[in-house]
Scaffold this motif. Sequence first.
Motif, PDB file in Angstrom:
ATOM      1  N   ARG A  42       0.833  -1.196   0.000  1.00 18.60           N
ATOM      2  CA  ARG A  42       0.000   0.000   0.000  1.00 18.60           C
ATOM      3  C   ARG A  42       0.871   1.250   0.000  1.00 18.60           C
ATOM      4  O   ARG A  42       2.041   1.217   0.370  1.00 18.60           O
ATOM      5  CB  ARG A  42      -0.950   0.003   1.192  1.00 18.60           C
ATOM      6  CG  ARG A  42      -0.313   0.316   2.506  1.00 18.60           C
ATOM      7  CD  ARG A  42      -1.362   0.330   3.628  1.00 18.60           C
ATOM      8  NE  ARG A  42      -0.706   0.479   4.921  1.00 18.60           N
ATOM      9  CZ  ARG A  42      -0.444   1.662   5.470  1.00 18.60           C
ATOM     10  NH1 ARG A  42      -0.764   2.785   4.864  1.00 18.60           N
ATOM     11  NH2 ARG A  42       0.163   1.730   6.640  1.00 18.60           N
ATOM     12  N   THR A  43       0.246   2.334  -0.431  1.00 21.24           N
ATOM     13  CA  THR A  43       0.895   3.625  -0.369  1.00 21.24           C
ATOM     14  C   THR A  43      -0.208   4.673  -0.254  1.00 21.24           C
ATOM     15  O   THR A  43      -1.376   4.325  -0.083  1.00 21.24           O
ATOM     16  CB  THR A  43       1.793   3.859  -1.603  1.00 21.24           C
ATOM     17  OG1 THR A  43       2.523   5.071  -1.385  1.00 21.24           O
ATOM     18  CG2 THR A  43       0.967   3.993  -2.868  1.00 21.24           C
ATOM     19  N   ALA A  44       0.156   5.941  -0.350  1.00 20.26           N
ATOM     20  CA  ALA A  44      -0.865   6.986  -0.263  1.00 20.26           C
ATOM     21  C   ALA A  44      -1.894   6.777  -1.370  1.00 20.26           C
ATOM     22  O   ALA A  44      -1.532   6.702  -2.542  1.00 20.26           O
ATOM     23  CB  ALA A  44      -0.226   8.353  -0.398  1.00 20.26           C
ATOM     24  N   GLY A  45      -3.164   6.650  -1.009  1.00 15.68           N
ATOM     25  CA  GLY A  45      -4.212   6.525  -2.016  1.00 15.68           C
ATOM     26  C   GLY A  45      -4.606   5.105  -2.355  1.00 15.68           C
ATOM     27  O   GLY A  45      -5.509   4.882  -3.146  1.00 15.68           O
ATOM     28  N   THR A  46      -3.918   4.125  -1.763  1.00 14.35           N
ATOM     29  CA  THR A  46      -4.335   2.735  -1.980  1.00 14.35           C
ATOM     30  C   THR A  46      -5.678   2.510  -1.310  1.00 14.35           C
ATOM     31  O   THR A  46      -5.910   3.008  -0.208  1.00 14.35           O
ATOM     32  CB  THR A  46      -3.311   1.779  -1.328  1.00 14.35           C
ATOM     33  OG1 THR A  46      -2.051   1.999  -1.934  1.00 14.35           O
ATOM     34  CG2 THR A  46      -3.737   0.329  -1.492  1.00 14.35           C
ATOM     35  N   HIS A  49       3.354  -0.801   3.869  1.00 12.23           N
ATOM     36  CA  HIS A  49       3.536   0.479   3.175  1.00 12.23           C
ATOM     37  C   HIS A  49       4.826   0.424   2.363  1.00 12.23           C
ATOM     38  O   HIS A  49       5.836  -0.118   2.825  1.00 12.23           O
ATOM     39  CB  HIS A  49       3.612   1.599   4.198  1.00 12.23           C
ATOM     40  CG  HIS A  49       3.411   2.965   3.603  1.00 12.23           C
ATOM     41  ND1 HIS A  49       4.394   3.603   2.887  1.00 12.23           N
ATOM     42  CD2 HIS A  49       2.335   3.798   3.601  1.00 12.23           C
ATOM     43  CE1 HIS A  49       3.930   4.784   2.462  1.00 12.23           C
ATOM     44  NE2 HIS A  49       2.679   4.916   2.887  1.00 12.23           N
ATOM     45  N   ASN A  72       7.049   2.495   1.768  1.00 14.19           N
ATOM     46  CA  ASN A  72       8.221   3.084   2.421  1.00 14.19           C
ATOM     47  C   ASN A  72       8.952   2.066   3.285  1.00 14.19           C
ATOM     48  O   ASN A  72      10.170   2.149   3.450  1.00 14.19           O
ATOM     49  CB  ASN A  72       7.805   4.291   3.277  1.00 14.19           C
ATOM     50  CG  ASN A  72       7.376   5.463   2.413  1.00 14.19           C
ATOM     51  OD1 ASN A  72       7.514   5.415   1.187  1.00 14.19           O
ATOM     52  ND2 ASN A  72       6.837   6.497   3.032  1.00 14.19           N
ATOM     53  N   ASN A  73       8.223   1.106   3.837  1.00  8.08           N
ATOM     54  CA  ASN A  73       8.860   0.096   4.667  1.00  8.08           C
ATOM     55  C   ASN A  73       9.648  -0.920   3.833  1.00  8.08           C
ATOM     56  O   ASN A  73      10.590  -1.519   4.322  1.00  8.08           O
ATOM     57  CB  ASN A  73       7.823  -0.615   5.534  1.00  8.08           C
ATOM     58  CG  ASN A  73       7.303   0.300   6.626  1.00  8.08           C
ATOM     59  OD1 ASN A  73       7.984   1.266   7.002  1.00  8.08           O
ATOM     60  ND2 ASN A  73       6.117   0.027   7.126  1.00  8.08           N
ATOM     61  N   ARG A  98      12.638  -1.947   6.255  1.00  4.85           N
ATOM     62  CA  ARG A  98      11.967  -2.365   7.489  1.00  4.85           C
ATOM     63  C   ARG A  98      11.104  -3.606   7.262  1.00  4.85           C
ATOM     64  O   ARG A  98      10.800  -4.336   8.180  1.00  4.85           O
ATOM     65  CB  ARG A  98      11.117  -1.221   8.056  1.00  4.85           C
ATOM     66  CG  ARG A  98      11.854  -0.441   9.127  1.00  4.85           C
ATOM     67  CD  ARG A  98      11.019   0.719   9.642  1.00  4.85           C
ATOM     68  NE  ARG A  98      10.872   1.743   8.602  1.00  4.85           N
ATOM     69  CZ  ARG A  98      10.421   2.970   8.825  1.00  4.85           C
ATOM     70  NH1 ARG A  98      10.046   3.330  10.035  1.00  4.85           N
ATOM     71  NH2 ARG A  98      10.339   3.853   7.847  1.00  4.85           N
ATOM     72  N   TYR A 136      -1.189   7.738  -5.074  1.00  2.00           N
ATOM     73  CA  TYR A 136      -0.775   9.142  -5.214  1.00  2.00           C
ATOM     74  C   TYR A 136      -1.798   9.951  -6.023  1.00  2.00           C
ATOM     75  O   TYR A 136      -1.447  10.832  -6.808  1.00  2.00           O
ATOM     76  CB  TYR A 136       0.624   9.243  -5.827  1.00  2.00           C
ATOM     77  CG  TYR A 136       1.646   8.485  -5.015  1.00  2.00           C
ATOM     78  CD1 TYR A 136       2.014   8.926  -3.750  1.00  2.00           C
ATOM     79  CD2 TYR A 136       2.203   7.304  -5.484  1.00  2.00           C
ATOM     80  CE1 TYR A 136       2.925   8.216  -2.978  1.00  2.00           C
ATOM     81  CE2 TYR A 136       3.111   6.580  -4.721  1.00  2.00           C
ATOM     82  CZ  TYR A 136       3.468   7.040  -3.468  1.00  2.00           C
ATOM     83  OH  TYR A 136       4.357   6.336  -2.702  1.00  2.00           O
TER      84      TYR A 136
END
Lengths: 809, 260
Positions: free
Chosen positions: B9-13, B34, B36-37, B42, B59
Amino acid sequence: MDVKRIPIRNVDETELTRISREGMLSLNLAEMKAIQSYFIQQGREPTDVEIETIAQTWSEHCVHKTFKSRIEYAENGGTVEVIDGLFNSYIRRATEEIGKDWCVSVFVDNAGIVEFDDEYNIAFKVETHNHPSAIEPYGGAGTGVGGVIRDSLGTGLGAKPILNTDVFCFGPLDLAYNQLPTGSLHPRRVFKGVVAGVRDYGNRMGIPTANGAILFDSRFTGNPLVFCGNVGLISKNRCAKSVHPGDLILAVGGRTGRDGIHGATFSSLELDDASENLGSVVQIGNPIMEKKIVDVLMEARDRGLFRSITDCGAGGFSSAVGEMGKDTGAEVHLENVRLKYEGLAPWEIWLSEAQERMVLALPPENLEAMMELCDAELVEATVLGEFTDSRKLRVSYGGNLAAELDMHFLHEGLPTLTKKAVWEMPCFPEPPDRTVVTGKNGVLDGSNVPDFTQDLCAILGSPNVASKEWVIRQYDHEVQGGVVLKPLVGVENDGPSDACVVTPVLGSHKGVIVANGINPKYSDIDPYHSAAAAIDEALRNVIAVGGKLESTALLDNFSWGNPDKPDRLGGLVRAAKACYDIATAYGTPFISGKDSLYNEYRDTTTGKQLAIPSTLLISACCVIPDVKRAITMDAKSPGNLIYVLGKTYRELGASHYYDIHGFVGNSVPIVRPEEGKATMVALSRAVEERLIYSCHDCSEGGIGVAAAEMAFSGGFGMELNLAYAPRDAEVIGDDVLLFAESNSRFILEVSHENRAAFEERMEGVPFGCIGSTIEQPEFVVKGIGGETVIQTQIYQLKEAWQSTFRDGG
Amino acid sequence: MGPKVLVLRTAGTNCDYETEYAFQIAGAETALIHINNLITGRANLDEYHILALPGGFSYGDDVAAGILLANEIKHKLGDLLRNFVDSGKLIIGICNGFQVLVRAGLLPGFNSQIAQEATLALNTSAKFECRWVHLETQQTACAFTQGLKQRIFLPIAHAEGRFTAPNQILDELESNRQVVFRYVAPNGKSPLYPDNPNGSDLQIAGICDPTGRIFGMMPHPERFLTRLNHPHWTREHLPEKGDGFNIFQNAVTFVRQNFS
């Protein structure tokens, strides 16, 4: 940019009025004087931040002062009745007297909360975003959706948004341009902009939009109505919130800019052609920002990081912090607020209604964990200050004190108003008798027997009734995987569902029905009966898909004209009285509500003042144990029996039938709650026992429209005989039976096999078997006298219903 | 070790909840991670067997649907993904996820070079639409669709779903048997709007890469897991399981057979 002092201690009443008007404060003289005497007591002049804070907190939008005010009310020139607040006397009182133990939280939080299952509760809130949508339809409607989603998010410790519902009222799409009031946008532009705004915000948030309505009336041209609702799912142990002194005030989400300043007070003004110059009152939405906030906050909630949360809606930080710190105190350092750009005055930062911002009360020991979570998902969060035990709201900017107000004065200092309200029963010309009305339409046939086929097609194609598929398909109504009764149903997935049903917990068959009722046309005759009919309609829609009265909750959303005008307020009193009478009779409590007043448009060219039709939207939600027992409105197979449940009265006033012939009339449909309740209870039981194949509520266009919709949605014909429909003795005309919009009626499809069992369950309820479904696509209706009054094919009826908005109208 | 699915997932998922649920009832363990991880390390992609890119508006679909996430994947996770695929694991992209896979060049994926060869353009109706469509399952090597019924029914919900590519690319897709699903009229004939809801070339609704292990489709199989999802469940007798379920089941079975 500095804090300014506004001298008010030594000015006269004229000056006080001028300060309010020119500052767009929407405060009346009594309120300005209360502020004046507070600052005389304090021995100093107020700052602009203080004045603005008070104006926001005391605005109609935030404090609902009309609903709290004392009202002197007189009906038809009779004796004066004193009402000690509409909200307490009619809305709250109804809920208290009904006393449902499944009501978890009513009227106190950002949304009402009811029980769902052992683990979860349901939150539901509906709001209006009328004035912004009038000026900037796309942005106004989008931020209306965004705002109501944040209401769910700001309820308890945060509910997960699971469903959107939207209801719009617009001017006629075919309005001639020379009829357009000066400065207002054409209804077509408003319609397309609003639909696109709701679509883009709701779809991007991944929330299904599965219920709604669109209505048209020329008086909505300058002042359209946009109602946005959201249902949320919240863990039972996350419904309570508290603020402790020492908790940090954390702002999460978007940055603050000059958008949406004075939104709260703006909504307490009437609109005119100068309103569009107030561009900064409309906010700018960013759904992806809001989705990021939802993701972060749901995680923070589940980890128990914060103690309280609310959204930054009307009034921005001033309302959010002022409300959260009401019982404690709060200290805010405005220089900590992250800005979109430089140059905002301190009061602008404090009031801005920039979107996608939430305020949290965070125990200081959780700050590190919270910031880490936000950083990982690129969501900005900033400590603005802390909650204190001072019972004061202290705001500073760059080390200078910008405001210091007693919480008590801020929240309790608003002088109680006394308003005058009057109600005169209007009298509209009655149409000539039936023959003349239909004769005008040229549809009498040779044998002098009226043929109502054209009337039926005209009503099916009229904008309020016609298919809204063009709009509905632009909303994602399947996302989250739990919408089991969709807005469009039937053999070709295009019939009008009475309500939607969602299963918010995948794998569980427990569901929520969401429905609405609205009929502003009736309020031209009497807002009491309009409100009563709205409640009845919302409940009919719930019952029609398999809900029960005993587990249904209501929301009220009033959109009205200027309540400072006694006649407008008189109508509001009538509607509020109906809310109490009908809700208590049905035993369905209100759990949340909102009002939007001052919905009037002044045409500066003609000088004409246009008030909207007084409009009450009733939204209903009902928790059902097993969605597998839900039913839909489309006819299921040929050879089944068609029943009418509930009695038809001689009630064509404000009907669509009169409307297509240019009349209003006076015989508005009234709700007879004893009859209605018996009908709905009996029907719920029969649905539960699976005795009903399909069920459709009779509303706009009456039996004729409801039966036609069932037939063409299911792809089967019908042979019906009106003589068997239950009717009041006064009903003599076929047109009354076909098109009267009497309340508490349903059309049902029952198999021969279930006939005896069904009729036994209906004992004591007026019902009649009026015919059956047939394989052939013929739709044939015989009148009371046995002559054929409608003969057509379901494809023709469907075409009439679909063609109006096929390509967006 | 049971099959493990990483739902990215990310922003807007969105659609993440029901996509996880679909894999769970098919017998997999899932984790919602996410991006970013993954980028910061991470979270470790190697611990998973299936990567799922769910629907949504990553996005905000700014610039074009899925393109920002596609670039992020291409430039920040390219090697990671290549290794993931080369080790015989599965990737599925649904709706926005399909748009991302195509824009990142992972689909059609003719050669191991990552380059965009096709696109998902604005629907011919020029608007977002949500409706149920009939699909015809093609005979392919796609790991997700083996043994699927010839005709299935699923909802679409998108504005940019018109699959289009230069003729030579389309020819290659056909000759490689990479077209997994086509839109079809209810009577089995070639579909017009709205049966082909977006105007896709060759009625293409979903494709896979030459290995059959990277798969993307515009319709939403995670929205038809039980008969109660079907718009006609109140009027027809339907099997308990929905047409979309088998796609997730196949993926889980594939992992069990190849990674036990």
